[in-house]
Every structure is written in C-alpha cells, then in structure tokens.
Design a protein around this motif. Structure first.
Motif, PDB file in Angstrom:
ATOM      1  N   ASP A 166      51.762  40.900  50.209  1.00 11.32           N
ATOM      2  CA  ASP A 166      51.652  42.299  49.761  1.00 11.32           C
ATOM      3  C   ASP A 166      51.021  42.371  48.377  1.00 11.32           C
ATOM      4  N   ALA A 167      51.439  41.447  47.539  1.00 12.37           N
ATOM      5  CA  ALA A 167      50.919  41.436  46.175  1.00 12.37           C
ATOM      6  C   ALA A 167      49.428  41.130  46.157  1.00 12.37           C
ATOM      7  N   MET A 168      48.975  40.180  47.041  1.00  9.74           N
ATOM      8  CA  MET A 168      47.534  39.856  47.095  1.00  9.74           C
ATOM      9  C   MET A 168      46.742  41.073  47.533  1.00  9.74           C
ATOM     10  N   ALA A 169      47.310  41.830  48.498  1.00  4.45           N
ATOM     11  CA  ALA A 169      46.627  43.038  48.949  1.00  4.45           C
ATOM     12  C   ALA A 169      46.527  44.052  47.809  1.00  4.45           C
ATOM     13  N   GLU A 170      47.608  44.169  47.040  1.00  3.41           N
ATOM     14  CA  GLU A 170      47.613  45.092  45.899  1.00  3.41           C
ATOM     15  C   GLU A 170      46.574  44.674  44.869  1.00  3.41           C
ATOM     16  N   VAL A 171      46.487  43.328  44.638  1.00 12.09           N
ATOM     17  CA  VAL A 171      45.520  42.805  43.649  1.00 12.09           C
ATOM     18  C   VAL A 171      44.103  43.143  44.091  1.00 12.09           C
ATOM     19  N   ASP A 172      43.849  43.005  45.393  1.00  6.91           N
ATOM     20  CA  ASP A 172      42.514  43.334  45.915  1.00  6.91           C
ATOM     21  C   ASP A 172      42.163  44.790  45.629  1.00  6.91           C
ATOM     22  N   LYS A 173      43.186  45.670  45.821  1.00  4.88           N
ATOM     23  CA  LYS A 173      42.905  47.107  45.721  1.00  4.88           C
ATOM     24  C   LYS A 173      42.813  47.603  44.272  1.00  4.88           C
ATOM     25  N   THR A 174      43.523  46.954  43.400  1.00  7.53           N
ATOM     26  CA  THR A 174      43.653  47.522  42.047  1.00  7.53           C
ATOM     27  C   THR A 174      42.362  47.407  41.247  1.00  7.53           C
ATOM     28  N   SER A 175      42.152  48.376  40.376  1.00 11.46           N
ATOM     29  CA  SER A 175      40.990  48.332  39.493  1.00 11.46           C
ATOM     30  C   SER A 175      41.408  48.032  38.059  1.00 11.46           C
ATOM     31  N   ASP A 176      42.733  47.819  37.875  1.00  6.12           N
ATOM     32  CA  ASP A 176      43.249  47.572  36.525  1.00  6.12           C
ATOM     33  C   ASP A 176      42.980  46.148  36.049  1.00  6.12           C
ATOM     34  N   VAL A 180      38.220  38.008  36.796  1.00  8.45           N
ATOM     35  CA  VAL A 180      38.805  36.697  36.459  1.00  8.45           C
ATOM     36  C   VAL A 180      40.305  36.730  36.694  1.00  8.45           C
ATOM     37  N   GLN A 181      40.937  37.841  36.195  1.00  7.76           N
ATOM     38  CA  GLN A 181      42.398  37.972  36.378  1.00  7.76           C
ATOM     39  C   GLN A 181      42.747  38.007  37.863  1.00  7.76           C
ATOM     40  N   LYS A 182      41.911  38.748  38.632  1.00 10.90           N
ATOM     41  CA  LYS A 182      42.173  38.855  40.072  1.00 10.90           C
ATOM     42  C   LYS A 182      42.117  37.487  40.727  1.00 10.90           C
ATOM     43  N   THR A 183      41.114  36.685  40.322  1.00 15.70           N
ATOM     44  CA  THR A 183      40.957  35.347  40.914  1.00 15.70           C
ATOM     45  C   THR A 183      42.172  34.473  40.607  1.00 15.70           C
ATOM     46  N   ILE A 184      42.595  34.503  39.340  1.00 16.61           N
ATOM     47  CA  ILE A 184      43.751  33.679  38.938  1.00 16.61           C
ATOM     48  C   ILE A 184      45.001  34.110  39.699  1.00 16.61           C
ATOM     49  N   MET A 185      45.222  35.455  39.757  1.00 19.39           N
ATOM     50  CA  MET A 185      46.429  35.969  40.403  1.00 19.39           C
ATOM     51  C   MET A 185      46.439  35.667  41.892  1.00 19.39           C
ATOM     52  N   LYS A 186      45.263  35.814  42.538  1.00 24.68           N
ATOM     53  CA  LYS A 186      45.187  35.554  43.989  1.00 24.68           C
ATOM     54  C   LYS A 186      45.388  34.071  44.262  1.00 24.68           C
TER      55      LYS A 186
END
Lengths: 433, 280
Positions: A166-176, A180-186
C-alpha cells in the motif's frame, strides 16, 4: 438570637486568640494549596492504578480503530466506556464523572496503513484537570496501546507486506517526494516486502526489539484537549485546582478545633455554667454551631481571597461558590457536633476527630487522587464529605457547574450537616444526662 | 425561697442525695457543710436545673429550675473555675451578662461595678490566664453576679485561693448578704461557715444530718469545751459545759500561769455527728 450570637462571638474570639489553632486553621491550608499547586503546575506524571474510568469515542469505525479500542478495553488499568458523543464526553470529564476521554478520529485506520508516508496516527485525549498529575500516565497508556497496534502489524507478515505494498502505491501516486526519494523509499519497501515473504505466518519479528525508531519518526500523535478553561476559554492555573482541596483542609482544621472546644468547655465547667443560664441546651449548641459555621466560612473566604489576589484564581461563578461554601460549612458543622460527643478529654477528642477527618480526606480524594484507588475505595469515597466538598467547590471554581449540577454535592453536604447536627445534639444531650 | 422536698438522686448504685428536705428563706446566707463527695455539688446541680431529682421536688420561689425564667433568678459560681482564660475579666463578664439579655451599655456599667467589687478594676482588660488563682476565683464569682440575681449559689468559692483573695471573697459575700440576697454557700471549711452563714446544714453521704444556726448546732452537737490550765508542774485539761466557772476557779487558785479555752466548733459538730473529720 442575641444570646446565640454572643456565644458565637465568644468562640470566634477564643479561636482568634489561639495562635496554634489559628495557624492550622488558616495558614496550613494555604501552604497545602500552594505546595500542591506548584507540583501540579508542572503537570508531572505519576504511577497508575487499575480501573481509571475513560470514555472512548470511536469516530473512525474501522477495523483498526475497533482493534485499538478493544485493546484499551482489555487493559485492566483502564475502565473503558464507549461513547458516540464527544461533547457529552468532554462534559462528563469536566464534571469529574470520568477521568479522561479519548477520541479516535476519522482516518485512524487509514493512517495505520500509511505510516511510512509520514502521516501519524492521531488520537485526541482530554483529562480531568483535577487529575493533572495522572494526565501523563493516561497519555502514556494510550500511546503504548497505539504502539502495540503498530507492533501487531509488523508481527503479522501478511499485514506487514500489505502495508508495504500500500505504501509503495502511495509513493507512486504522491507528488510530495522527489524522484530520488521515491526510488529510495520504493527500494526500502520492496526489500521489506521480500523479507516478509520468507517469514513464517506467525511470529513475525519474533518479539525482538530494535534500537528504537529513527530520529523524527513518530508514527503516533496524541493531541491533548485542555479542559481546565474558564467560560472565555482561558486556561485555568493549577492553583484553581488545588485551592478547593486547601479550603477543605482548612475547614477540617476548624471542625476539629471546634469539636475539641466543646469537650474543653465540658471539662472546664464553662458548659455547665452556660447550662445554668436561661439558655436551653439546644441554643447553647446552636451558638457553638454558629461559631463553627462562621469560622468555616471565614476560612473559605480567606483562602479564596488569597487564591484570587496572589495566585490568579478566578472562580467561574460567585453565586455557585457562595452556595458551595455554605453547604460545606453546614456539613462540617454537623460533623463537628458528632466529633464533639466522641472524646471525653481534649486529647482524645482531638485524636479521634483528626483520625476520622483524615480517613474522610483519604477516601475523599483529599490526599490521594481517587483514580489511584481500588474500585471499592472509590465507592466508599461517596460516603466522604471531603469528596463532595471538594467537588462542590471545584464545581464553582473551575468546573463551571450550573445550579442543577450543584444540587447533588450540595444536597449531600446539607444532608450530612443536618443529620450530623441532629445526631450530635442527641448524643450530647444523652452524655450530659 | 428555695425548697427541697424529699429529693433523692442516685448515680447507679451510689446514692448522692437521699431524702433531702430543706427550706431556705429569702435573704439568708445558708451554709451547706460537708466533706468532698457528701452530695453538696449534686444538690447545687439540682437547684440550678442541671440535674433532675429521681424523686422529690426542688422549687425556686415556687418555680421549677428547669424553667429558664426561674433559672434567670439564680447566679451560680461553680466550684470549677468556669470562665474563659483567653478572654479578659471584662469580656468574661460581658459575655455572661449577654446570656441574660442585658444590653451592652448596662452590661458595661455592671461589669465595671463588679470589677470594682472584686478588686480587679485595674486588671479589667487583662486576660484571665494571666491571673492568680485567687483573682480567677474572684472573676468566677463576679460572673455569677452580672445579671443581679436574687439567689446566689457559691460552690466552694474559696477553694485553692490565697488568704488575701479569701478575705476579699468573704467581704463580697457579706456585701451580698447586706443587699438582701439569698446565698447558698457550700464549703468544707467550717470556719467559713461559722463566719458567714446564719444557718448551716451538715450533709454527709447525701443525708442532712443537722440543720440549725451555728451556735445552736454547736450547743446541741458540739459537746463540752476544753479548758487548759498551765501550771508550774504541767498542763491540766478539763472538759466542761461551764468553761467560765472552771476558769474562775483556776484563776482564784493563784498558781495558774496560763489558761486556754477550746470551744467546740463545726468541725467538732461534724466529728460528733459522723465520727470522722470534715477533711477525711
């Protein structure tokens, strides 16, 4: 009436001229109120006891919120009552009928699933201001329960994997977040998902505890609601909460003193002399009762003036305060009459009187907050005039009681006064032959 | 007039007063004489309505002392110093006056008079706790007089006082007698009763053993006088109902170097009536 007034004035003169008595009647309660006011001003935490009554308002109605409330209910240190009405819950806590309320706001369940996104799980807590010392404890207990729920998520690999996805899906959608942050978090969440895949269905992390969360990661946010406010919403200070107790201590000092004075008069012979005058026995006792009443009111007024002038305590309703002080004075006059018949000597009367009053104070919350007591002790506290006295004065000083709400404590106090005076007078007449 | 008619009072098995019948007319200084525990204080307590007799009646000018209006005619100075130590002498007087409905101005005037009477005008505003025992006893007496009572009950008014205060109290009692008040004076000091009382009732174990004037009691129950005659060879003691005749004989013989007559007193009366001393 003139004769009764003369008796009362004589007793008040004697009270004022007894310096030791004066100290314990007027100044000791100020010390008490100031001492505890300073302590409570820091809102320090304290250790808990079982059965703290707490209202829970579940506004989320999700599986997560239900599980959280159930975990609170399962805790023997808490006595949970569910409610749907937050306003009513606030009133009940402010009236002293519940120690605290906890609101589980809407979105609680969703927040539980998306903690890695940085949205904390919110809870709203309000604690009775007269239980300020226990506020930290209650918040701690609730926070612990919320963390337990969080831990449960990680303990179950399936729910942890679902949360990661769920969190990965949220990361994909978010624009905040930056790419780079998205890559690390995913990458992190993907690793977590893979790790959980190989974990057994039960056991999860096996109960091992880590070194604590990373700096700044605080998945649970407790919002506190300040209930100690006056009509204008201005915060009440800690002395508003401690002075009612101080007043009751002063009133107890008065009561003990007058109880002893009646025994002293009996032993010295002045009571006999009074009874050889044209005054009836009941008028002699009324004179003593009037003096005790006036001294009690005097103690309360003096302490309230000190509280107002030096500690910034603003009673919410002066008429209700007058009513409360009147009823407290009546109750303790009745108690004085009873106490005066118990001892034969001044020493025994003083000892017995203070013992009785201290027990009343112990069970009435004058020494130890009621929430620290066992259930049966809390039930017993209903028989303590100290509890109802503090409650009535608090009602006028900061709880914002209306006349309707004052009826219960004031009615009980008046009943104690009338019954005590009648029983004391009868015992006195019997003991005098 | 104070009238006791066959009053009985017991506390459990102990009979405090057993069948006392007595009348005290207005204006009399009546002494109730007896040792501690004789029943004097119980009698006083029934006189002022503090205790009800088990049987018999007490009447004050025909009224029941249980009636507040009747009690208002009585002034009581109890044996215990029943005044307030932390109040001044004047405040004590004003307080007790207020119990009888005396207005403040009149009470102030009366208090000044009484303080003068008991010799404490200069200590009027001093707290009683600073007084000697005798001074306190005088204030105790003055408080009984604040409402100008027609009947004054003085229960052991000189107990534990110095000679100066004792003398002052005697003078006060005489002054009250001269004003025509009825006084009941209980004591176990026989010389006080002899000096002050026109009639004396001797009471012991709750019973009235004898009642008469002091002289009559001595005549009837005192027995003979003792005449001691000192001669060169020693002292000779003669018990006689005619001491004057014995004295005349001794002086006529010419060898007497000293004579002394011991007349019987109330102590002797009590001894003869009960077989023991008043102070036993």
């Amino acid at each position: 009436m003139r004769e009764i007034w003369a008796l009362a004035v004589k007793d008040l003169k004697l009270l004022i001229r007894d310096r030791a008595g004066l100290f314990f009647t007027f100044f000791f309660p100020i010390l008490y109120a100031v001492f505890f006011g300073v302590i409570m001003g820091g809102m320090g935490s304290s250790e808990g006891r079982e059965g703290t009554p707490i209202l829970v308002i579940d506004q989320d109605h999700s599986k997560a919120s239900e599980a959280f409330v159930a975990s609170l209910e399962a805790d023997s240190q808490l006595r949970i009552t569910r409610s749907e009405d937050r306003a009513e819950a606030e009133t009940l806590v402010k009236d002293g009928k519940q120690t605290a309320f906890v609101v589980v706001p809407g979105g609680f369940g969703d927040s539980s699933k998306t903690i890695f996104k940085g949205e904390p799980i919110r809870l709203i807590v309000g604690v009775d201001p007269s239980h300020a010392a226990e506020a930290g404890l209650i918040q701690g207990l609730i926070t612990a329960k919320a963390y337990e729920r969080l831990q449960d998520l990680f303990m179950s690999p399936a729910s942890a994997r679902q949360m990661a996805r769920d969190a990965m899906a949220e990361v994909d959608k978010t624009s905040d977040m930056s790419p780079v942050q998205k890559t690390i978090m995913k990458s992190f969440l993907g690793s977590l998902d893979s790790f959980m895949k190989d974990m057994p269905a039960a056991g999860g992390f096996g109960g091992t505890s880590g070194e604590g969360g990373g700096a700044g990661f605080n998945p649970i946010q407790i919002e506190t609601v300040d209930l100690a406010t006056d009509k204008s919403g201005k915060a009440m200070n800690a002395f508003a909460i401690t002075f009612p107790q101080g007043i009751v201590w002063g009133v107890m000092g008065c009561t003990a003193g007058f109880g002893i004075s009646l025994v002293s008069e009996r032993n010295k012979g002045t009571l006999t002399r009074l009874q050889t005058s044209p005054l009836s026995r009941s008028r002699v006792l009324l004179g003593k009762a009037l003096a005790c009443f006036l001294a009690t009111v005097g103690v309360a007024v003096l302490l309230l003036v000190v509280a107002r002038l030096f500690f910034g305590v603003h009673p919410q309703s002066l008429p209700m305060l007058a009513l409360a002080v009147f009823c407290v004075a009546v109750a303790f006059v009745g108690i004085m009459m009873l106490l005066s018949t118990i001892g034969k000597t001044e020493a025994s009367s003083g000892g017995i009187g203070w013992a009785v009053l201290l027990v009343c104070a112990m069970f009435g919350g004058g020494m130890i907050p009621l929430m620290f007591m066992k259930g049966w002790m809390v039930t017993l506290s209903n028989f303590s005039p100290v509890k109802w006295s503090i409650y009535a004065i608090e009602g006028a000083v900061w709880r914002g009681f209306t006349f309707d709400k004052m009826l219960l404590p004031c009615g009980i106090l008046l009943a104690i006064g009338v019954v005590g005076f009648a029983a004391g007078s009868r015992l006195f007449a019997w003991s005098e032959g | 007039m104070i009238e006791f008619t066959d009053i009985h009072k017991a506390f459990g098995e102990t009979v405090a007063v057993g069948g006392l019948t007595l009348s005290i007319p207005p204006g009399e200084v009546f002494g109730l004489l007896g040792p501690n525990g004789a029943g004097k204080s119980t009698t006083i307590a029934m006189t002022v309505g503090l205790l009800r007799p088990d049987s018999g009646t007490v009447r004050i000018d025909g009224g029941d002392p249980a009636d507040p209006a009747v009690r208002a005619r009585l002034g009581v100075a109890p044996q215990s110093l029943a005044i307030y130590d932390d109040l001044s002498a004047r405040e004590n007087l004003l307080f007790f006056g207020s119990l009888y409905g005396i207005d403040r101005a009149a009470a102030g005037k009366r208090a000044a008079e009484l303080l003068d009477l008991v010799g404490l005008s200069d200590r009027a505003r001093a707290r009683v706790k600073t007084f000697s025992g005798g001074m306190t006893r005088r204030v105790n007496l003055a408080c009984a007089l604040m409402h100008d009572p027609a009947i004054v009950l003085l229960d052991e008014p000189t107990a534990g006082v110095d000679p100066q205060s004792r003398h002052a109290i005697f003078e006060i009692v005489r002054s009250l007698r001269d004003q025509g008040r009825t006084i009941v004076y209980t004591t176990h000091y026989m010389e006080e009763a002899q000096k002050l009382c026109s009639r004396v009732g001797v009471i012991d174990k709750g019973r009235l053993l004898a009642l008469d004037t002091v002289d009559a009691l001595i005549r009837e129950h005192g027995g003979d006088s003792v005449v001691r005659i000192e001669r060169a060879g020693g002292e000779e003691r003669t018990q006689t109902a005619e001491p004057v005749a014995v004295l005349q004989q001794a002086l006529a013989s010419g060898d007497a170097i000293g004579v002394h007559v011991e007349r019987p007193d109330l102590e002797t009366v009590f001894l003869n009536l009960t077989g023991r001393s008043l102070r036993d």
